[in-house]
Write a protein that holds these residues in place. Sequence first.
Motif, PDB file in Angstrom:
ATOM      1  N   VAL A   1      37.833  66.171  44.044  1.00 57.46           N
ATOM      2  CA  VAL A   1      38.924  65.652  44.824  1.00 57.46           C
ATOM      3  C   VAL A   1      39.845  65.919  43.124  1.00 57.46           C
ATOM      4  CG1 VAL A   1      40.944  65.172  45.968  1.00 57.46           C
ATOM      5  CG2 VAL A   1      38.441  65.955  46.650  1.00 57.46           C
ATOM      6  N   ASP A   2      38.652  64.758  42.231  1.00 59.21           N
ATOM      7  CA  ASP A   2      40.180  64.018  40.995  1.00 59.21           C
ATOM      8  C   ASP A   2      38.676  62.853  40.510  1.00 59.21           C
ATOM      9  OD1 ASP A   2      41.555  62.722  39.690  1.00 59.21           O
ATOM     10  OD2 ASP A   2      42.591  61.448  41.447  1.00 59.21           O
ATOM     11  N   THR A   3      39.043  63.489  39.231  1.00 57.89           N
ATOM     12  CA  THR A   3      37.636  62.619  38.634  1.00 57.89           C
ATOM     13  C   THR A   3      38.700  61.380  38.190  1.00 57.89           C
ATOM     14  OG1 THR A   3      38.049  64.615  37.088  1.00 57.89           O
ATOM     15  CG2 THR A   3      36.469  65.194  38.641  1.00 57.89           C
ATOM     16  N   VAL A   4      39.725  61.954  37.708  1.00 57.90           N
ATOM     17  CA  VAL A   4      39.877  60.029  37.758  1.00 57.90           C
ATOM     18  C   VAL A   4      40.283  59.260  38.161  1.00 57.90           C
ATOM     19  CG1 VAL A   4      42.938  58.891  37.413  1.00 57.90           C
ATOM     20  CG2 VAL A   4      42.180  61.053  36.897  1.00 57.90           C
ATOM     21  N   GLY A   5      39.582  58.007  37.633  1.00 59.78           N
ATOM     22  CA  GLY A   5      38.477  56.758  37.122  1.00 59.78           C
ATOM     23  C   GLY A   5      37.244  56.697  38.054  1.00 59.78           C
ATOM     24  N   ALA A   6      36.296  58.127  37.635  1.00 58.95           N
ATOM     25  CA  ALA A   6      35.091  58.045  38.176  1.00 58.95           C
ATOM     26  C   ALA A   6      34.414  56.826  36.691  1.00 58.95           C
ATOM     27  CB  ALA A   6      34.130  58.994  37.713  1.00 58.95           C
ATOM     28  N   GLY A   7      34.911  57.045  36.115  1.00 61.30           N
ATOM     29  CA  GLY A   7      33.674  56.130  35.105  1.00 61.30           C
ATOM     30  C   GLY A   7      33.707  54.380  35.287  1.00 61.30           C
ATOM     31  N   ASP A   8      35.166  54.668  35.734  1.00 58.89           N
ATOM     32  CA  ASP A   8      35.323  52.884  36.150  1.00 58.89           C
ATOM     33  C   ASP A   8      34.564  52.649  37.077  1.00 58.89           C
ATOM     34  OD1 ASP A   8      37.413  53.264  34.484  1.00 58.89           O
ATOM     35  OD2 ASP A   8      39.110  53.530  35.755  1.00 58.89           O
ATOM     36  N   ALA A   9      34.792  53.300  37.881  1.00 58.22           N
ATOM     37  CA  ALA A   9      33.819  53.386  39.085  1.00 58.22           C
ATOM     38  C   ALA A   9      32.381  52.737  38.879  1.00 58.22           C
ATOM     39  CB  ALA A   9      33.566  54.675  40.271  1.00 58.22           C
ATOM     40  N   PHE A  10      31.835  54.629  37.776  1.00 56.75           N
ATOM     41  CA  PHE A  10      30.619  53.985  37.705  1.00 56.75           C
ATOM     42  C   PHE A  10      30.456  52.408  37.293  1.00 56.75           C
ATOM     43  CE2 PHE A  10      26.984  54.371  35.146  1.00 56.75           C
ATOM     44  CZ  PHE A  10      25.742  55.753  35.653  1.00 56.75           C
ATOM     45  N   ALA A  11      31.342  52.003  35.822  1.00 53.18           N
ATOM     46  CA  ALA A  11      31.033  50.997  35.273  1.00 53.18           C
ATOM     47  C   ALA A  11      31.105  49.639  36.121  1.00 53.18           C
ATOM     48  CB  ALA A  11      32.267  50.547  34.493  1.00 53.18           C
ATOM     49  N   ALA A  12      31.983  49.547  37.430  1.00 47.02           N
ATOM     50  CA  ALA A  12      32.285  48.617  38.037  1.00 47.02           C
ATOM     51  C   ALA A  12      31.006  48.155  39.107  1.00 47.02           C
ATOM     52  CB  ALA A  12      32.916  48.415  39.011  1.00 47.02           C
TER      53      ALA A  12
ATOM     54  N   ARG B   1      22.479  53.669  42.314  1.00 47.98           N
ATOM     55  CA  ARG B   1      24.069  53.059  42.777  1.00 47.98           C
ATOM     56  C   ARG B   1      25.223  53.696  42.412  1.00 47.98           C
ATOM     57  NH1 ARG B   1      20.846  47.480  45.210  1.00 47.98           N
ATOM     58  NH2 ARG B   1      19.880  48.771  46.548  1.00 47.98           N
ATOM     59  N   ALA B   2      24.959  53.310  41.501  1.00 49.03           N
ATOM     60  CA  ALA B   2      26.300  53.795  40.143  1.00 49.03           C
ATOM     61  C   ALA B   2      27.240  55.268  40.590  1.00 49.03           C
ATOM     62  CB  ALA B   2      26.315  52.728  39.144  1.00 49.03           C
ATOM     63  N   GLN B   3      26.369  56.159  40.755  1.00 55.08           N
ATOM     64  CA  GLN B   3      26.469  57.351  40.522  1.00 55.08           C
ATOM     65  C   GLN B   3      26.964  57.658  41.847  1.00 55.08           C
ATOM     66  OE1 GLN B   3      26.615  59.931  38.397  1.00 55.08           O
ATOM     67  NE2 GLN B   3      26.960  60.581  40.450  1.00 55.08           N
ATOM     68  N   ALA B   4      26.137  57.105  43.565  1.00 58.50           N
ATOM     69  CA  ALA B   4      26.514  57.361  44.458  1.00 58.50           C
ATOM     70  C   ALA B   4      28.123  57.310  44.483  1.00 58.50           C
ATOM     71  CB  ALA B   4      26.091  56.493  45.261  1.00 58.50           C
ATOM     72  N   PHE B   5      28.677  56.165  43.896  1.00 53.26           N
ATOM     73  CA  PHE B   5      30.152  55.070  44.493  1.00 53.26           C
ATOM     74  C   PHE B   5      30.602  56.194  43.517  1.00 53.26           C
ATOM     75  CE2 PHE B   5      33.044  52.457  43.456  1.00 53.26           C
ATOM     76  CZ  PHE B   5      33.781  52.111  44.633  1.00 53.26           C
ATOM     77  N   ALA B   6      30.589  56.326  42.240  1.00 50.82           N
ATOM     78  CA  ALA B   6      31.785  57.514  41.200  1.00 50.82           C
ATOM     79  C   ALA B   6      31.405  58.646  42.192  1.00 50.82           C
ATOM     80  CB  ALA B   6      30.803  58.181  40.307  1.00 50.82           C
ATOM     81  N   SER B   7      30.342  59.381  42.877  1.00 53.94           N
ATOM     82  CA  SER B   7      30.601  60.384  43.470  1.00 53.94           C
ATOM     83  C   SER B   7      31.682  60.409  44.824  1.00 53.94           C
ATOM     84  CB  SER B   7      29.195  61.306  44.210  1.00 53.94           C
ATOM     85  OG  SER B   7      28.623  61.151  42.952  1.00 53.94           O
ATOM     86  N   ARG B   8      32.000  59.193  45.460  1.00 54.65           N
ATOM     87  CA  ARG B   8      32.400  58.784  46.753  1.00 54.65           C
ATOM     88  C   ARG B   8      33.682  58.689  46.109  1.00 54.65           C
ATOM     89  NH1 ARG B   8      35.939  59.189  49.113  1.00 54.65           N
ATOM     90  NH2 ARG B   8      36.462  57.934  50.903  1.00 54.65           N
ATOM     91  N   ILE B   9      33.953  58.311  44.800  1.00 51.23           N
ATOM     92  CA  ILE B   9      35.491  57.906  44.007  1.00 51.23           C
ATOM     93  C   ILE B   9      36.285  59.700  44.068  1.00 51.23           C
ATOM     94  CG2 ILE B   9      36.837  56.818  42.276  1.00 51.23           C
ATOM     95  CD1 ILE B   9      36.016  55.272  44.291  1.00 51.23           C
ATOM     96  N   VAL B  10      34.896  59.701  43.254  1.00 52.72           N
ATOM     97  CA  VAL B  10      35.451  61.616  43.158  1.00 52.72           C
ATOM     98  C   VAL B  10      36.195  62.131  44.030  1.00 52.72           C
ATOM     99  CG1 VAL B  10      34.752  61.463  40.312  1.00 52.72           C
ATOM    100  CG2 VAL B  10      34.017  63.234  42.223  1.00 52.72           C
ATOM    101  N   ALA B  11      35.647  61.971  44.677  1.00 51.11           N
ATOM    102  CA  ALA B  11      35.761  62.203  46.340  1.00 51.11           C
ATOM    103  C   ALA B  11      36.887  62.232  47.146  1.00 51.11           C
ATOM    104  CB  ALA B  11      34.938  62.812  47.436  1.00 51.11           C
ATOM    105  N   GLN B  12      38.273  61.767  46.353  1.00 54.30           N
ATOM    106  CA  GLN B  12      39.173  61.170  47.116  1.00 54.30           C
ATOM    107  C   GLN B  12      40.452  61.334  45.712  1.00 54.30           C
ATOM    108  OE1 GLN B  12      39.624  57.064  47.926  1.00 54.30           O
ATOM    109  NE2 GLN B  12      40.136  56.350  45.643  1.00 54.30           N
ATOM    110  N   ARG B  13      41.542  61.176  46.006  1.00 57.33           N
ATOM    111  CA  ARG B  13      42.565  61.616  45.493  1.00 57.33           C
ATOM    112  C   ARG B  13      43.166  60.205  44.842  1.00 57.33           C
ATOM    113  NH1 ARG B  13      44.590  65.383  42.225  1.00 57.33           N
ATOM    114  NH2 ARG B  13      44.589  66.571  44.396  1.00 57.33           N
ATOM    115  N   GLY B  14      42.980  59.781  43.578  1.00 58.13           N
ATOM    116  CA  GLY B  14      42.856  57.920  43.041  1.00 58.13           C
ATOM    117  C   GLY B  14      41.504  57.727  42.422  1.00 58.13           C
ATOM    118  N   ALA B  15      41.954  56.467  41.422  1.00 60.64           N
ATOM    119  CA  ALA B  15      40.725  56.131  40.817  1.00 60.64           C
ATOM    120  C   ALA B  15      39.762  54.799  41.990  1.00 60.64           C
ATOM    121  CB  ALA B  15      41.055  55.421  39.760  1.00 60.64           C
TER     122      ALA B  15
ATOM    123  N   ALA C   1      26.306  69.680  45.619  1.00 63.78           N
ATOM    124  CA  ALA C   1      27.435  70.510  45.782  1.00 63.78           C
ATOM    125  C   ALA C   1      28.371  69.344  46.765  1.00 63.78           C
ATOM    126  CB  ALA C   1      26.605  70.632  47.907  1.00 63.78           C
ATOM    127  N   GLN C   2      27.904  68.345  45.571  1.00 63.18           N
ATOM    128  CA  GLN C   2      29.724  67.172  45.531  1.00 63.18           C
ATOM    129  C   GLN C   2      30.551  67.674  45.430  1.00 63.18           C
ATOM    130  OE1 GLN C   2      29.508  63.834  45.157  1.00 63.18           O
ATOM    131  NE2 GLN C   2      31.550  63.586  45.149  1.00 63.18           N
TER     132      GLN C   2
END
Length: 298
Positions: A236-247, A265-279, A232-233
């Motif tokens: 909003v915006d997938t830009v930057g998801a990979g960067d969040a995962f890498a970080a 933990r990387a997946q959890a944070f990437a999921s949070r980033i794609v739920a907002q606008r911007g990387a 159910a994720q």
Amino acid sequence: MHTSPLCIFGEVLFDHFPDGRQVLGGAPFNVAWHLQAFGADPRFVSAVGADAEGARVRAAMADWGMDTGALQTAPAHPTGRVEVSLERGEPSYDIVADCAYDHVRAASEPPPCGLLYHGTLALRHADARAALEAVRSAGVDQVFVDVNLRDPWWSREQTLALIGAADWAKLNHDELVQLDDTDADADTPLASRARAFLEHHRLSGLLVTLGGDGALGLGVDTAPVHVAPQPAQEVVDTVGAGDAFAAVTILGLLQDWPLQTTLERAQAFASRIVAQRGATAAEPALYQPFIERWALTT
């Protein structure tokens, strides 16, 4: 946490949109931004122009508490930019050539790095390649390469050489297929293909991002780990998801987390980033729940 300096090398740029918006980013910059929020104190090695955009980059870094000591100014070149255009509603990207980050200068006495992260896009010019080699020559414990194949700014030979010189590599599934120089074929399961690629290039670890299906990671002595977002994720915006995962993967390496824990933990944070606008976001509140949950000291 490891105490040796963390170095992030690569591009910082603005995405220029047709409506006039300018969004600060670049994969290495995004990774450094997140790691600063998580208390890792990265040293960001790049260059900006002697222009208004360069001043904005410096101001944003200073406001976020980032070290600007390794951010150079290249007066003869503009701050990095990507021209975003829309064709039938679909975005296309022109990564403008000969920008400031292409002309990072090799420091005469660069400090040693515990972990060095770099991508592939920022190495399209000889100046930047020489600067990266100077950083590596100063002494590096681990190298993490983040593959980013953007036509026409990459070559197979150079990219495979960068992977072969790294300890960890991150790439997406399509990039793995493009670069695979093992005996794998279209019927080879992903985990087997990834294992063969890791062993062929003598990597310590490999991450393969899979878009909406999450990511696969494995280490030389670690079984493959697959993580995926919740069904159910909100996206909003997938830009930057990979960067969040890498970080967060880098954070896990610094913290000596088990691979399973790191990727979850990387997946959890990437999921949070794609739920907002911007990387990224200049909001400490975005990071605080993860800092508390992971018991980080910032």
